[in-house]
Design a protein around this motif. Structure first.
Motif, PDB file in Angstrom:
ATOM      1  N   LEU A   1      28.511  40.944  29.622  1.00 48.76           N
ATOM      2  CA  LEU A   1      30.054  41.590  29.675  1.00 48.76           C
ATOM      3  C   LEU A   1      31.050  41.114  28.641  1.00 48.76           C
ATOM      4  O   LEU A   1      31.572  42.477  28.449  1.00 48.76           O
ATOM      5  CB  LEU A   1      30.743  41.086  30.670  1.00 48.76           C
ATOM      6  N   PHE A   2      31.072  40.247  27.515  1.00 51.52           N
ATOM      7  CA  PHE A   2      31.511  40.471  26.695  1.00 51.52           C
ATOM      8  C   PHE A   2      30.053  40.095  25.402  1.00 51.52           C
ATOM      9  O   PHE A   2      29.472  39.218  25.560  1.00 51.52           O
ATOM     10  CB  PHE A   2      32.577  38.705  26.438  1.00 51.52           C
ATOM     11  N   THR A   3      30.472  40.484  24.597  1.00 49.38           N
ATOM     12  CA  THR A   3      29.445  40.065  23.460  1.00 49.38           C
ATOM     13  C   THR A   3      29.940  39.506  21.821  1.00 49.38           C
ATOM     14  O   THR A   3      28.697  39.294  21.211  1.00 49.38           O
ATOM     15  CB  THR A   3      28.423  41.333  23.479  1.00 49.38           C
TER      16      THR A   3
ATOM     17  N   GLY B   1      32.076  43.599  42.157  1.00 49.36           N
ATOM     18  CA  GLY B   1      32.306  42.629  41.592  1.00 49.36           C
ATOM     19  C   GLY B   1      32.521  42.371  40.840  1.00 49.36           C
ATOM     20  O   GLY B   1      31.638  41.315  39.148  1.00 49.36           O
ATOM     21  N   LEU B   2      33.260  42.441  40.009  1.00 44.27           N
ATOM     22  CA  LEU B   2      34.609  42.138  38.055  1.00 44.27           C
ATOM     23  C   LEU B   2      34.966  41.249  39.178  1.00 44.27           C
ATOM     24  O   LEU B   2      36.413  41.007  37.624  1.00 44.27           O
ATOM     25  CB  LEU B   2      34.347  43.685  38.117  1.00 44.27           C
ATOM     26  N   ARG B   3      35.280  40.151  39.514  1.00 43.21           N
ATOM     27  CA  ARG B   3      36.163  39.582  39.994  1.00 43.21           C
ATOM     28  C   ARG B   3      35.558  38.060  40.004  1.00 43.21           C
ATOM     29  O   ARG B   3      34.314  38.024  40.790  1.00 43.21           O
ATOM     30  CB  ARG B   3      36.886  39.626  40.916  1.00 43.21           C
ATOM     31  N   GLU B   4      35.529  36.557  39.647  1.00 39.92           N
ATOM     32  CA  GLU B   4      34.793  35.369  40.041  1.00 39.92           C
ATOM     33  C   GLU B   4      36.311  34.668  40.535  1.00 39.92           C
ATOM     34  O   GLU B   4      37.378  34.921  39.446  1.00 39.92           O
ATOM     35  CB  GLU B   4      34.236  34.689  38.492  1.00 39.92           C
ATOM     36  N   ARG B   5      35.734  33.760  40.701  1.00 41.74           N
ATOM     37  CA  ARG B   5      36.860  32.873  41.239  1.00 41.74           C
ATOM     38  C   ARG B   5      36.067  31.209  41.058  1.00 41.74           C
ATOM     39  O   ARG B   5      35.169  31.064  42.288  1.00 41.74           O
ATOM     40  CB  ARG B   5      37.621  32.736  42.418  1.00 41.74           C
ATOM     41  N   SER B   6      37.308  30.203  40.091  1.00 40.12           N
ATOM     42  CA  SER B   6      36.117  28.635  40.523  1.00 40.12           C
ATOM     43  C   SER B   6      37.490  28.103  40.326  1.00 40.12           C
ATOM     44  O   SER B   6      38.660  28.008  40.824  1.00 40.12           O
ATOM     45  CB  SER B   6      35.817  28.638  39.132  1.00 40.12           C
ATOM     46  N   TYR B   7      37.692  26.574  40.092  1.00 39.64           N
ATOM     47  CA  TYR B   7      38.113  25.711  40.753  1.00 39.64           C
ATOM     48  C   TYR B   7      39.230  25.975  39.506  1.00 39.64           C
ATOM     49  O   TYR B   7      39.961  24.970  40.070  1.00 39.64           O
ATOM     50  CB  TYR B   7      37.538  24.372  40.575  1.00 39.64           C
ATOM     51  N   PHE B   8      39.475  26.785  38.600  1.00 44.14           N
ATOM     52  CA  PHE B   8      40.104  26.402  36.838  1.00 44.14           C
ATOM     53  C   PHE B   8      40.564  27.801  37.271  1.00 44.14           C
ATOM     54  O   PHE B   8      41.770  27.528  36.524  1.00 44.14           O
ATOM     55  CB  PHE B   8      39.562  25.856  36.023  1.00 44.14           C
ATOM     56  N   GLY B   9      40.607  28.501  38.594  1.00 44.55           N
ATOM     57  CA  GLY B   9      41.365  30.028  38.077  1.00 44.55           C
ATOM     58  C   GLY B   9      40.577  30.795  38.642  1.00 44.55           C
ATOM     59  O   GLY B   9      39.290  30.497  39.067  1.00 44.55           O
ATOM     60  N   ILE B  10      41.144  32.132  38.698  1.00 40.08           N
ATOM     61  CA  ILE B  10      40.506  33.520  39.673  1.00 40.08           C
ATOM     62  C   ILE B  10      40.932  34.233  37.910  1.00 40.08           C
ATOM     63  O   ILE B  10      41.683  34.911  36.789  1.00 40.08           O
ATOM     64  CB  ILE B  10      41.374  34.143  40.111  1.00 40.08           C
ATOM     65  N   TYR B  11      38.933  35.198  37.674  1.00 42.69           N
ATOM     66  CA  TYR B  11      38.968  35.835  36.824  1.00 42.69           C
ATOM     67  C   TYR B  11      38.544  37.163  37.001  1.00 42.69           C
ATOM     68  O   TYR B  11      37.630  37.440  38.145  1.00 42.69           O
ATOM     69  CB  TYR B  11      37.832  36.014  35.261  1.00 42.69           C
ATOM     70  N   ALA B  12      38.734  38.645  36.342  1.00 42.32           N
ATOM     71  CA  ALA B  12      38.862  39.583  36.517  1.00 42.32           C
ATOM     72  C   ALA B  12      38.098  40.622  35.321  1.00 42.32           C
ATOM     73  O   ALA B  12      39.561  40.074  34.478  1.00 42.32           O
ATOM     74  CB  ALA B  12      40.207  39.949  37.326  1.00 42.32           C
TER      75      ALA B  12
ATOM     76  N   LEU C   1      39.455  40.828  29.480  1.00 43.25           N
ATOM     77  CA  LEU C   1      39.557  39.368  30.560  1.00 43.25           C
ATOM     78  C   LEU C   1      40.518  38.652  31.129  1.00 43.25           C
ATOM     79  O   LEU C   1      41.162  38.367  30.448  1.00 43.25           O
ATOM     80  CB  LEU C   1      38.356  38.301  30.240  1.00 43.25           C
ATOM     81  N   MET C   2      40.664  38.930  32.324  1.00 41.25           N
ATOM     82  CA  MET C   2      42.288  38.522  32.882  1.00 41.25           C
ATOM     83  C   MET C   2      42.301  37.438  33.566  1.00 41.25           C
ATOM     84  O   MET C   2      41.374  37.079  34.528  1.00 41.25           O
ATOM     85  CB  MET C   2      42.542  39.473  34.051  1.00 41.25           C
ATOM     86  N   HIS C   3      43.143  35.931  33.615  1.00 40.11           N
ATOM     87  CA  HIS C   3      42.936  35.310  33.824  1.00 40.11           C
ATOM     88  C   HIS C   3      44.380  34.987  34.338  1.00 40.11           C
ATOM     89  O   HIS C   3      45.387  34.324  34.228  1.00 40.11           O
ATOM     90  CB  HIS C   3      42.600  33.879  32.876  1.00 40.11           C
ATOM     91  N   GLY C   4      44.735  34.981  36.040  1.00 41.00           N
ATOM     92  CA  GLY C   4      45.832  35.403  36.377  1.00 41.00           C
ATOM     93  C   GLY C   4      46.974  36.349  36.180  1.00 41.00           C
ATOM     94  O   GLY C   4      46.021  37.598  36.117  1.00 41.00           O
ATOM     95  N   THR C   5      47.534  35.832  35.370  1.00 38.10           N
ATOM     96  CA  THR C   5      48.155  37.064  35.060  1.00 38.10           C
ATOM     97  C   THR C   5      48.181  37.364  33.084  1.00 38.10           C
ATOM     98  O   THR C   5      48.268  38.416  32.516  1.00 38.10           O
ATOM     99  CB  THR C   5      49.729  36.404  35.404  1.00 38.10           C
ATOM    100  N   THR C   6      47.673  36.598  32.666  1.00 40.01           N
ATOM    101  CA  THR C   6      46.988  36.516  31.289  1.00 40.01           C
ATOM    102  C   THR C   6      45.793  37.230  30.940  1.00 40.01           C
ATOM    103  O   THR C   6      44.908  37.230  31.595  1.00 40.01           O
ATOM    104  CB  THR C   6      47.327  34.968  31.335  1.00 40.01           C
ATOM    105  N   ILE C   7      46.025  38.120  29.557  1.00 35.72           N
ATOM    106  CA  ILE C   7      45.300  38.204  28.926  1.00 35.72           C
ATOM    107  C   ILE C   7      43.898  37.313  28.484  1.00 35.72           C
ATOM    108  O   ILE C   7      45.032  36.848  27.702  1.00 35.72           O
ATOM    109  CB  ILE C   7      45.734  39.362  28.246  1.00 35.72           C
TER     110      ILE C   7
END
Length: 733
Positions: free
Chosen positions: A568-570, A467-478, A489-495
């Motif tokens: 998850l991030f503070t 459950g550490l990945r989310e997908r939205s209209y704007f991309g995939i985050y892990a 936090l990864m967005h596609g291949t970008t940190i």
């Protein structure tokens, strides 16, 4: 027969049809940004309009040809009333409703004209076949897709670099007028045909036995849906990990269209070669693309594109081989259009909602394995086994060996490392062995599934289950945890950001360290400064906030804010509690704010490795400057692997009379920063802009700031922007 006239008319129709697709998408960038799903949404609208056009062509086919012509000329003239094309004026979408709002915007903008032209491929083939000596009309569909391919290439290579959007729209309208003349000429060539062009497939007087049965129709549907879905899933990968620009958008769609040209050609030798190669390509490139998923390099991109092209040709060749008598021509194309829409719906609308990752891509690869013609391989391999039981035993043994060796040589998690020489050799041996599985359909499909699981499927399943990945209209985050215990936090291949969860949790990291351009600028900001930040990320910049400063964040994706809300991030909670986070497109939100709302405005809006083009135009710069105070400071993050953005910003600054300087920070490699673990500060390029040089004087003394690169090319505007002159080609290799 006037065959050449029909070929030219079909080519012109398709050229205009697919020239307008990237043109309208480019029009929409200032409103929609560069999210990969914007293009997929556009494609879904185009496929739906194509389906409507094919249904219309099928419906009017029951009338005499002269009536068909009169009806269609009237439809073309009505579509022409909407020209020249301009983006429809609609209210911006509420957060979370982009998936429905974007198709609606495209439908309002281009719908009537696109619908009118979309009917012409089947309709003109029907008119062509009205002549008793016309011959096979299906190769005209190959010409149609050749015109489509030419239109797609013409946009990024000619139209976009040479013409502003307004000029493109007027040129397209002129082409539309010429097309009406060509259609009328084609109709005149068949003026002596008073009957319907061909007996309609659904004519009640036609013998029922002559119609294709439901199994054949379902096969047409599947053979159309899978390549369409693969085209969009490949587009998602390319635009997520490289850049959401028409130059990249057109690659999968162009190859998809070119596949029809080969598959529907009268000469079958080339199509036959692709049919033989397709099982091999599916095994090799499917495995490589799955293994390299999440790495924006030439290996992953090339494997995905080759897979799409070869498999699409093979599936469309099977579609051509199962084509009906010309009496069912419009019905055949109607079913093809339904299949195209089905593939688009699955990839563009259903998959982003149902899946947390691009699971649609491996699923479509499996679907292709179910449909690919295997007869050449079956004859070559199965014929060597006299006993079918022995063949089944050998195939089952190969499946077990493949799975065991794949897991041993390529354990889950290895996808982030480079392959050693022995691993490449092992991969070659495994894939060669896997070809034997093409002797039977069940073993081939199972073998593809085994390889996809072994080469990344298991690792991605584990991430989904956690459950550490989310997908939205704007991309995939892990969300990932490093060996040091830090959270990424990864967005596609970008940190997208990194936080120390135990030691120094409030210390800025990645592109935002204290030695970076933005770090130095925010450290010097006035104690009561008003700061705006476009792009929340994990909230790293919040920890530059001083007690009396007022901060506002702008974030287009509510999923990104949710990572901070869930703890998850503070950074945000620890350093800027209560700071408002405005959800929506930042350019629109900032334009709606009172003038001079900020003393410092930071533009840091990534779409994977790219800043959306609509944030780098002259109009956007005007919005930023209006939102900053007279002596305000604008900071722009232009770290980018693929495009030289310094000369673009330099031209914008020259146009607006702004003072500029740039700081290229090498991160940890230069030993900069304190209180961070090694490797937590990344190279970054930040540009400072202000109305006069005096505003930059204090900041200039804080580090190794340099003059911005000299300006190049014309200023980017919402009406004109071309990235071709600024591409860093060597970084694509």
């Amino acid at each position: 027969m006037r065959r050449q006239l029909f070929v030219v008319t079909v080519l012109a129709s398709s050229f205009l049809l697919f020239l307008v697709q990237p043109m309208v998408a480019r029009m929409a960038l200032p409103r929609l940004g560069g999210a990969p799903n914007v293009w997929n949404s556009a494609m879904l609208v185009y496929q739906a309009l194509l389906l409507g056009g094919y249904a219309y062509a099928h419906a009017i086919g029951r009338f005499p040809l002269r009536w068909q012509g009169a009806i269609h000329i009237a439809v073309l003239l009505l579509g022409g009333l909407t020209l020249p094309l301009a983006l429809a004026e609609t209210a911006p979408p509420a957060p979370g409703w982009e998936a429905l709002w974007v198709p609606w915007l495209f439908l309002l903008t281009v719908g009537p004209a696109f619908f009118a032209i979309s009917a012409q491929a089947p309709l003109l083939q029907r008119w062509f076949a009205a002549h008793p000596q016309a011959g096979n009309p299906y190769p005209l569909y190959a010409a149609s897709n050749l015109g489509s391919f030419a239109g797609l290439l013409a946009y990024p290579l000619l139209a976009e670099p040479l013409l502003a959007i307004g000029q493109q729209s007027h040129a397209w309208a002129a082409g539309y007028a010429l097309l009406v003349v060509l259609v009328a000429s084609a109709l005149w060539a068949r003026r002596n045909s008073n009957a319907a062009a061909i007996v309609p497939a659904d004519d009640p007087q036609e013998p029922i036995a002559a119609r294709s049965d439901w199994r054949t129709v379902l096969l047409w549907l599947a053979l159309s849906a899978v390549p369409s879905g693969l085209m969009l899933s490949t587009t998602t990968f390319l635009t997520t990990d490289i850049m959401a620009i028409p130059l990249v958008w057109v690659i999968p769609l162009g190859l998809y269209l070119l596949s029809f040209t080969i598959a529907f050609a009268e000469r079958r030798a080339l199509a036959g070669l692709f049919v033989v190669l397709a099982p091999l390509v599916l095994l090799v490139d499917g495995s490589v693309a799955m293994f390299a998923a999440g790495r924006a390099d030439l290996l992953a991109g090339t494997a995905s594109v080759i897979l799409l092209f070869v498999v699409a040709v093979a599936l469309h060749a099977r579609l051509y081989d199962n084509r009906p008598h010309p009496g069912e021509l419009t019905r055949f194309y109607l079913v093809m259009a339904v299949g195209g829409v089905a593939g688009g719906l699955f990839t563009a609308l259903i998959a982003p909602v149902v899946f947390d990752w691009t699971w649609e891509h491996p699923l479509l690869i499996l679907a292709a394995a179910l449909l690919l013609p295997l007869a050449p391989w079956r004859r070559a391999i199965a014929g060597r086994f006299g006993n079918p039981a022995w063949l089944r035993l050998v195939l089952a043994g190969i499946l077990v060996v493949l799975f065991a060796f794949a897991l041993a040589a390529f354990p889950p998690g290895l996808g982030e490392t480079q392959l050693a020489g022995w691993q490449w050799a092992t991969l070659f041996v495994m894939l060669s062995l896997a070809l034997v599985l093409a002797a039977r359909r069940w073993s081939f499909v199972t073998g593809v599934a085994v390889l996809l699981l072994a080469f990344g499927g298991i690792a991605n399943l584990r991430t989904s289950i956690e459950g550490l990945r989310e997908r939205s209209y704007f991309g995939i985050y892990a969300v990932r945890t490093t060996p040091d215990g830090d959270t990424l936090l990864m967005h596609g291949t970008t940190i997208h950001g990194l936080q120390h969860t135990e030691t120094t949790p409030n210390e800025p990291t990645t592109y935002y360290g204290r030695s970076s351009g933005v770090g130095r600028a925010l450290a010097l900001a006035a104690p009561d400064a008003r700061v705006g930040v476009v792009g929340l990320g994990v909230g790293t910049l919040a920890c530059y906030r001083q007690a009396r400063q007022a901060w506002t964040f702008f974030e287009i994706d509510p999923v990104v804010r949710d990572f901070s809300d869930r703890g998850l991030f503070t950074y945000l909670a620890n350093c800027a509690p209560g700071a408002p986070v405005v959800i929506g497109d930042a350019r629109i939100a900032i334009e709606a704010m009172p003038q001079a709302s900020f003393d410092v405005l930071v533009i840091d809006a990534f779409s994977s490795d790219a800043i959306p083009l609509h944030l780098l135009t002259d109009e956007a710069m005007g919005i930023y400057l209006a939102a900053t105070a007279g002596d305000g400071l604008l900071m722009m993050h232009i770290s980018n692997n693929y495009i030289r953005l310094q000369p673009v910003l330099a031209r914008l600054a020259q146009e607006r009379g702004l003072a500029t300087m740039v700081l290229i920070d090498k991160g940890d490699s230069a030993g900069s920063g304190t209180g961070n673990n090694a490797g937590d500060l990344y190279p970054s390029t930040w540009v400072a802009l202000a109305p006069d040089q005096a505003r930059l004087a204090e900041l200039a003394g804080s580090g190794a700031w340099q003059p911005l690169a000299p300006p190049e090319g014309p200023v980017w505007t919402d009406d004109y922007a071309s990235i071709l002159p600024y591409l860093v080609w060597e970084n694509f290799l």
